[in-house]
Every structure is written in C-alpha cells, then in structure tokens.
Write a protein that holds these residues in place. Structure first.
Motif, PDB file in Angstrom:
ATOM      1  N   GLY A   1       6.136   0.047  -1.792  1.00  0.00           N
ATOM      2  CA  GLY A   1       6.626  -0.336   0.234  1.00  0.00           C
ATOM      3  C   GLY A   1       6.296  -1.491   0.106  1.00  0.00           C
ATOM      4  N   TRP A   2       5.078  -2.536  -0.467  1.00  0.00           N
ATOM      5  CA  TRP A   2       4.533  -3.284   0.063  1.00  0.00           C
ATOM      6  C   TRP A   2       5.065  -4.471  -0.874  1.00  0.00           C
ATOM      7  CZ3 TRP A   2       0.111  -3.513   3.692  1.00  0.00           C
ATOM      8  CH2 TRP A   2      -1.058  -5.584   3.575  1.00  0.00           C
ATOM      9  N   LEU A   3       5.463  -4.497  -1.619  1.00  0.00           N
ATOM     10  CA  LEU A   3       5.563  -5.511  -2.519  1.00  0.00           C
ATOM     11  C   LEU A   3       7.348  -5.675  -2.344  1.00  0.00           C
ATOM     12  CD1 LEU A   3       4.916  -7.479  -4.918  1.00  0.00           C
ATOM     13  CD2 LEU A   3       6.404  -5.189  -6.811  1.00  0.00           C
ATOM     14  N   ALA A   4       7.657  -4.975  -2.133  1.00  0.00           N
ATOM     15  CA  ALA A   4       9.177  -4.855  -1.509  1.00  0.00           C
ATOM     16  C   ALA A   4       9.390  -5.347  -0.239  1.00  0.00           C
ATOM     17  CB  ALA A   4      10.172  -4.180  -1.172  1.00  0.00           C
ATOM     18  N   GLY A   5       8.262  -5.213   0.601  1.00  0.00           N
ATOM     19  CA  GLY A   5       8.128  -5.735   1.818  1.00  0.00           C
ATOM     20  C   GLY A   5       8.224  -7.645   1.801  1.00  0.00           C
ATOM     21  N   LEU A   6       7.332  -7.715   1.018  1.00  0.00           N
ATOM     22  CA  LEU A   6       6.411  -9.325   0.560  1.00  0.00           C
ATOM     23  C   LEU A   6       7.947 -10.137   0.359  1.00  0.00           C
ATOM     24  CD1 LEU A   6       4.383 -11.113   0.350  1.00  0.00           C
ATOM     25  CD2 LEU A   6       3.894 -10.023  -1.650  1.00  0.00           C
ATOM     26  N   ILE A   7       8.432  -9.302  -0.519  1.00  0.00           N
ATOM     27  CA  ILE A   7      10.217  -9.878  -0.958  1.00  0.00           C
ATOM     28  C   ILE A   7      10.977 -10.291   0.104  1.00  0.00           C
ATOM     29  CG2 ILE A   7      12.434  -9.631  -2.490  1.00  0.00           C
ATOM     30  CD1 ILE A   7      10.276  -8.120  -4.155  1.00  0.00           C
ATOM     31  N   TRP A   8      10.464  -9.075   1.101  1.00  0.00           N
ATOM     32  CA  TRP A   8      11.468 -10.523   2.220  1.00  0.00           C
ATOM     33  C   TRP A   8      11.110 -10.660   3.466  1.00  0.00           C
ATOM     34  CZ3 TRP A   8      15.850  -9.359   5.021  1.00  0.00           C
ATOM     35  CH2 TRP A   8      15.605  -9.595   6.583  1.00  0.00           C
ATOM     36  N   VAL A   9      10.101 -10.600   3.293  1.00  0.00           N
ATOM     37  CA  VAL A   9       9.201 -11.963   3.954  1.00  0.00           C
ATOM     38  C   VAL A   9       9.511 -13.616   4.098  1.00  0.00           C
ATOM     39  CG1 VAL A   9       6.777 -12.678   4.559  1.00  0.00           C
ATOM     40  CG2 VAL A   9       7.288 -10.448   5.062  1.00  0.00           C
TER      41      VAL A   9
ATOM     42  N   PRO B   1       4.666  -6.424   5.441  1.00  0.00           N
ATOM     43  CA  PRO B   1       5.006  -5.861   4.746  1.00  0.00           C
ATOM     44  C   PRO B   1       3.979  -4.149   4.585  1.00  0.00           C
ATOM     45  CG  PRO B   1       4.578  -8.298   3.701  1.00  0.00           C
ATOM     46  CD  PRO B   1       4.683  -7.578   4.784  1.00  0.00           C
ATOM     47  N   PRO B   2       3.056  -4.228   5.583  1.00  0.00           N
ATOM     48  CA  PRO B   2       2.372  -3.156   5.992  1.00  0.00           C
ATOM     49  C   PRO B   2       3.480  -2.014   6.779  1.00  0.00           C
ATOM     50  CG  PRO B   2       1.432  -4.448   6.811  1.00  0.00           C
ATOM     51  CD  PRO B   2       2.309  -5.117   6.318  1.00  0.00           C
ATOM     52  N   ILE B   3       4.756  -2.496   6.983  1.00  0.00           N
ATOM     53  CA  ILE B   3       5.843  -1.602   8.201  1.00  0.00           C
ATOM     54  C   ILE B   3       6.475  -1.473   6.605  1.00  0.00           C
ATOM     55  CG2 ILE B   3       8.092  -1.310   9.424  1.00  0.00           C
ATOM     56  CD1 ILE B   3       7.261  -4.141  10.791  1.00  0.00           C
ATOM     57  N   SER B   4       6.390  -2.192   5.444  1.00  0.00           N
ATOM     58  CA  SER B   4       7.909  -1.615   5.002  1.00  0.00           C
ATOM     59  C   SER B   4       6.868  -0.132   4.107  1.00  0.00           C
ATOM     60  CB  SER B   4       8.013  -2.332   3.984  1.00  0.00           C
ATOM     61  OG  SER B   4       8.627  -3.119   4.737  1.00  0.00           O
ATOM     62  N   SER B   5       5.831  -0.775   3.774  1.00  0.00           N
ATOM     63  CA  SER B   5       4.548   0.311   2.840  1.00  0.00           C
ATOM     64  C   SER B   5       4.378   1.646   3.801  1.00  0.00           C
ATOM     65  CB  SER B   5       3.272  -0.813   2.818  1.00  0.00           C
ATOM     66  OG  SER B   5       2.684   0.461   2.343  1.00  0.00           O
ATOM     67  N   PHE B   6       4.109   1.574   4.771  1.00  0.00           N
ATOM     68  CA  PHE B   6       3.788   2.621   5.607  1.00  0.00           C
ATOM     69  C   PHE B   6       4.808   3.911   5.360  1.00  0.00           C
ATOM     70  CE2 PHE B   6       4.544   5.408   9.216  1.00  0.00           C
ATOM     71  CZ  PHE B   6       3.349   6.275   9.644  1.00  0.00           C
ATOM     72  N   LEU B   7       6.567   3.063   5.759  1.00  0.00           N
ATOM     73  CA  LEU B   7       7.574   4.213   5.707  1.00  0.00           C
ATOM     74  C   LEU B   7       7.418   4.697   4.979  1.00  0.00           C
ATOM     75  CD1 LEU B   7      10.160   1.890   7.813  1.00  0.00           C
ATOM     76  CD2 LEU B   7       8.782   3.453   8.588  1.00  0.00           C
ATOM     77  N   ALA B   8       7.909   3.652   3.379  1.00  0.00           N
ATOM     78  CA  ALA B   8       7.993   3.871   1.818  1.00  0.00           C
ATOM     79  C   ALA B   8       7.163   4.928   1.120  1.00  0.00           C
ATOM     80  CB  ALA B   8       7.889   2.661   1.287  1.00  0.00           C
ATOM     81  N   MET B   9       6.175   4.712   2.227  1.00  0.00           N
ATOM     82  CA  MET B   9       4.580   6.308   2.025  1.00  0.00           C
ATOM     83  C   MET B   9       5.687   7.305   2.405  1.00  0.00           C
ATOM     84  SD  MET B   9       0.883   5.748   2.283  1.00  0.00           S
ATOM     85  CE  MET B   9       0.684   5.832   3.619  1.00  0.00           C
ATOM     86  N   ASN B  10       5.981   7.263   3.364  1.00  0.00           N
ATOM     87  CA  ASN B  10       6.319   8.212   4.248  1.00  0.00           C
ATOM     88  C   ASN B  10       7.284   9.164   3.429  1.00  0.00           C
ATOM     89  OD1 ASN B  10       5.310   7.791   6.015  1.00  0.00           O
ATOM     90  ND2 ASN B  10       6.616   7.302   7.423  1.00  0.00           N
ATOM     91  N   PHE B  11       7.822   8.399   1.766  1.00  0.00           N
ATOM     92  CA  PHE B  11       9.561   8.910   1.216  1.00  0.00           C
ATOM     93  C   PHE B  11       8.906   9.802   0.554  1.00  0.00           C
ATOM     94  CE2 PHE B  11      13.097   9.032   0.090  1.00  0.00           C
ATOM     95  CZ  PHE B  11      13.920   8.988  -1.110  1.00  0.00           C
ATOM     96  N   THR B  12       7.361   9.453   0.315  1.00  0.00           N
ATOM     97  CA  THR B  12       6.611  10.925  -0.439  1.00  0.00           C
ATOM     98  C   THR B  12       6.652  12.052  -0.014  1.00  0.00           C
ATOM     99  OG1 THR B  12       4.752  11.170   0.206  1.00  0.00           O
ATOM    100  CG2 THR B  12       4.521   8.779  -1.433  1.00  0.00           C
ATOM    101  N   GLY B  13       6.867  13.105   0.470  1.00  0.00           N
ATOM    102  CA  GLY B  13       7.855  13.900   1.121  1.00  0.00           C
ATOM    103  C   GLY B  13       9.460  13.930   1.058  1.00  0.00           C
ATOM    104  N   SER B  14       9.623  12.855   0.689  1.00  0.00           N
ATOM    105  CA  SER B  14      11.451  13.715  -0.034  1.00  0.00           C
ATOM    106  C   SER B  14      11.400  13.941  -1.560  1.00  0.00           C
ATOM    107  CB  SER B  14      11.877  13.061   0.955  1.00  0.00           C
ATOM    108  OG  SER B  14      11.918  13.224   1.859  1.00  0.00           O
ATOM    109  N   SER B  15      10.231  13.048  -1.964  1.00  0.00           N
ATOM    110  CA  SER B  15       9.972  12.833  -3.796  1.00  0.00           C
ATOM    111  C   SER B  15       9.732  13.363  -5.356  1.00  0.00           C
ATOM    112  CB  SER B  15       9.936  11.393  -3.879  1.00  0.00           C
ATOM    113  OG  SER B  15       9.882  11.322  -5.410  1.00  0.00           O
TER     114      SER B  15
END
Length: 373
Positions: free
Chosen positions: A285-293, A321-335
């Motif tokens: 999520g952090w890496l994807a957020g960095l690309i977005w920035v 990136p922290p916003i994207s990272s946190f939300l991506a980490m929430n997805f662990t419960g769905s994976s």
C-alpha cells in the motif's frame, strides 16, 4: 460415501451427543415462506426445509447489498439442517456457514443434486472469517449435529466441510464427540459435485486458493463503505486545522490527492496485489501510495494552472503513502494471503511507521504555515 466403520455405535439415535436446543433458537424467525425455500422434506428427526438451487432476483440483490455493507451483519439464515433435491439417508452432508452469501454460493451449485446442508451458526460471517473467529469450529459443529438429529437422518457418519473452514476445526474432536468424521471438500463450491463424484477425492486444483482479480475486486466495495465514517471525521479535522490557520485544503480540488490515496489503498492495491513487489500489505500500500504521489506531483509540475510548492509536495510524500498503507493493511482481513500471526507482526512493524510519517507531515505543514518557509 464411506461406510459406518467408525468405532462408534452408529445405530439410529446413538449419536455421542444428545439432541439439544436453546431458547434463542426457539425464537428464530420462520423461513418456510422465504423465496429460496421450495418446500419441506420429512425425516426421522422432523421436517427439513428444501431449498431451491436457482438464485432469485432478491438473492442477487441481497448479495449486492451485502457486498456494499448494507445490512451485511443481518444477511443470514437460521442455522440448522436443509436439503436440496430429494435426499436419502445415504446422501452427503455438506457443512457451511449461515451467512446467506456463503449458503447461496453452495446451494446454487447443487442443481439436480440430492444433498443435506448443515448451516452452522457463524453469526452471519463467512466460512473463512468465522473459522478464524472460532464460530465455524468444533463446538458449533458438534452442537449443530446434535440439534439437527443428524444421526437419525443419515446412515453414514461423514461431514463434508469447506477447506477454508479447517483452521477452526479439530476433526478428531468432532469425531470423538459426535461420531461423525470430517472430510474437507474443495476450496470452491463450484467443485463440490465433482469432488463427491470422485469419491471425496480432491485434485490439486480443487485445493488451490487462487484469489483471482475478480475474487479481490469484489471485496473492495465494503472497504470503501467502511471509509465513509473515517473520511467524514478527517474532513472535520481538516476544517478545524484550516480554522487554526493550517491550510491543508483550500478548494475542492485540493481533496483529490487525499481521495486518490484512499482509492489507491482500497481499490488499486487489492486489484494489483500480485504485481506489487513485497510481501507485507502495508508495504504494498505504501509503494502504491508513493506512485500516486509521484503522479500528483507530475500533474502539478506539467500544469501551469495549478502548480504546487516543494513544501506541499513534501507534505504529500509524508502523508499520502501512510493513508494508502493503512487501508491496504486493513485488506489483510479479507485476504487468504495472510495469517493471524503475520497480520499481528505486520501491524506491530508498520503502525509506528504510518503514524510517525503522517504525524511528521502534519507537524511539517503546521511549521510551514506559521513560519512561512
């Protein structure tokens, strides 16, 4: 189906656990007139609802609403024994959750097939998550077998459980306490008839959790719905900071980078999961957020109408990136990619990083605003 050579007394009525019911179960709503019920089947243990295998429009609408988090926690059926077709005492017993989406996923694959369906009381949670929470587990299986009088209904002593329910079940305890042995079926309900037809033998493909693009993307709507309240709180916080002189947002257009970071964490990361380098969801999520920035920075660099200062760009680097990272980490419960211990370790490592970076960004913007550098 396997014969009764189990070491238990398998004569009718001899189940290791006596039949039981609770006051709560006696107050369950009557489902006999539900659209997905075709009729009733008589058994030595009483009448069992016969369910349709063709999904109706209300089933499809209900599934869509559940995917978007609408009445999701109440999208369930009464636990207990059901059937498809005209099963006999030799027909297989398939165990599932009482989350209606899980129940529907199984019954729609049983067209032209005679089977018993034992729905456990998972509190309206799907099989995999319920197994992790303990509601799809040994105690509930033993209890539900007894409550249904299953030893009176079938002559064999075999329960077919979905493979993803295995983490919550101690098969030897189920056998010891109910005289029913556990066989783990395929990952996907679409393979259940082939699995039974092969003598309860699964191929490697049936055992493989694929978690394809469609499997991942169908989980994103509920993640977006879960963001409504945090986004509302964040907007209030931004308004407060603006009143204090820390201008994080000056116009509606200034919200785009933040909303983009949310979509990156909730949608883009799950969709691109296998192709983003790294193992930890927070890192992905952090890496994807960095690309977005970087994309935001590139746009403002090339757009003469809306340039941004180096300070604003640095702020974006620290907070998006922290916003994207946190939300991506929430997805662990769905994976199915993760384990409980892995999730705990990831949170222990990444939460300080996320909080530290976002906090530094806010402090930096505050200093920039007041010191005007």
């Amino acid at each position: 189906m396997p014969e009764k050579n189990t070491g238990c007394d398998n004569s009718p009525g001899s189940c290791c656990c006596g039949q039981s019911s609770t006051p709560e179960e006696s107050r369950l709503p009557d489902q006999s007139k539900a659209g997905w019920v075709k009729g009733r089947t008589s058994t030595p243990a009483g009448e069992v609802l016969q369910v349709a295998t063709c999904l109706r429009s209300e089933d499809i609408l209900g599934a869509w609403k559940a995917r978007w988090g609408i009445n999701r926690h109440n999208y369930k059926i009464n636990p207990g024994l059901y059937c498809t077709g005209n099963p006999t005492d030799e027909s297989p017993v398939l165990v599932t959750a009482n989350y209606k989406l899980s129940f529907d996923s199984l019954r729609k694959e049983l067209t032209g097939f005679d089977a018993w369906i034992l729905a456990l009381d998972t509190k309206g949670i799907n099989v995999w998550c319920a197994a992790g929470k303990g509601t799809f587990g040994t105690e509930e299986i033993v209890k539900r077998v007894a409550a249904a009088g299953l030893d009176l209904v079938v002559s064999h002593r075999t329960l077919i459980l979905p493979q993803l329910g295995a983490p919550g079940v101690a098969a030897h305890e189920v056998f010891k306490r109910s005289c029913f042995r556990v066989v783990y079926g395929p990952v996907r309900a679409s393979d259940i008839k082939a699995f039974i037809g092969a003598g309860l033998k699964a191929t490697q493909d049936m055992r493989t959790v694929k978690f394809t693009f469609s499997d991942r993307i169908v989980l994103t709507p509920v993640e977006l719905v879960h963001m409504v309240r945090p986004v509302a709180i964040a907007l209030i916080a931004v308004i407060v900071l603006n009143l204090l002189g820390i201008k994080l947002v000056r116009s509606a257009g200034d919200m785009v980078p933040y909303l983009g970071a949310i979509l990156t964490g909730c949608v883009a990361m799950p969709a691109l999961l296998p192709w983003i380098p790294g193992r930890a969801f927070a890192w992905k999520g952090w890496l994807a957020g960095l690309i977005w920035v970087l994309l935001v920075g590139a746009y403002h660099t090339w757009s003469a109408a809306s340039p941004i200062s180096w300070g604003t760009f640095l702020f974006y680097l620290l907070i998006l990136p922290p916003i994207s990272s946190f939300l991506a980490m929430n997805f662990t419960g769905s994976s199915t990619y993760t384990s409980l211990s892995g999730v705990k370790r990831e949170m222990r490592i990444w939460m300080p990083v996320i909080i530290g970076s976002a906090g530094t960004g806010i402090v930096f913007m505050g200093l920039k605003t007041f010191l005007k550098f």
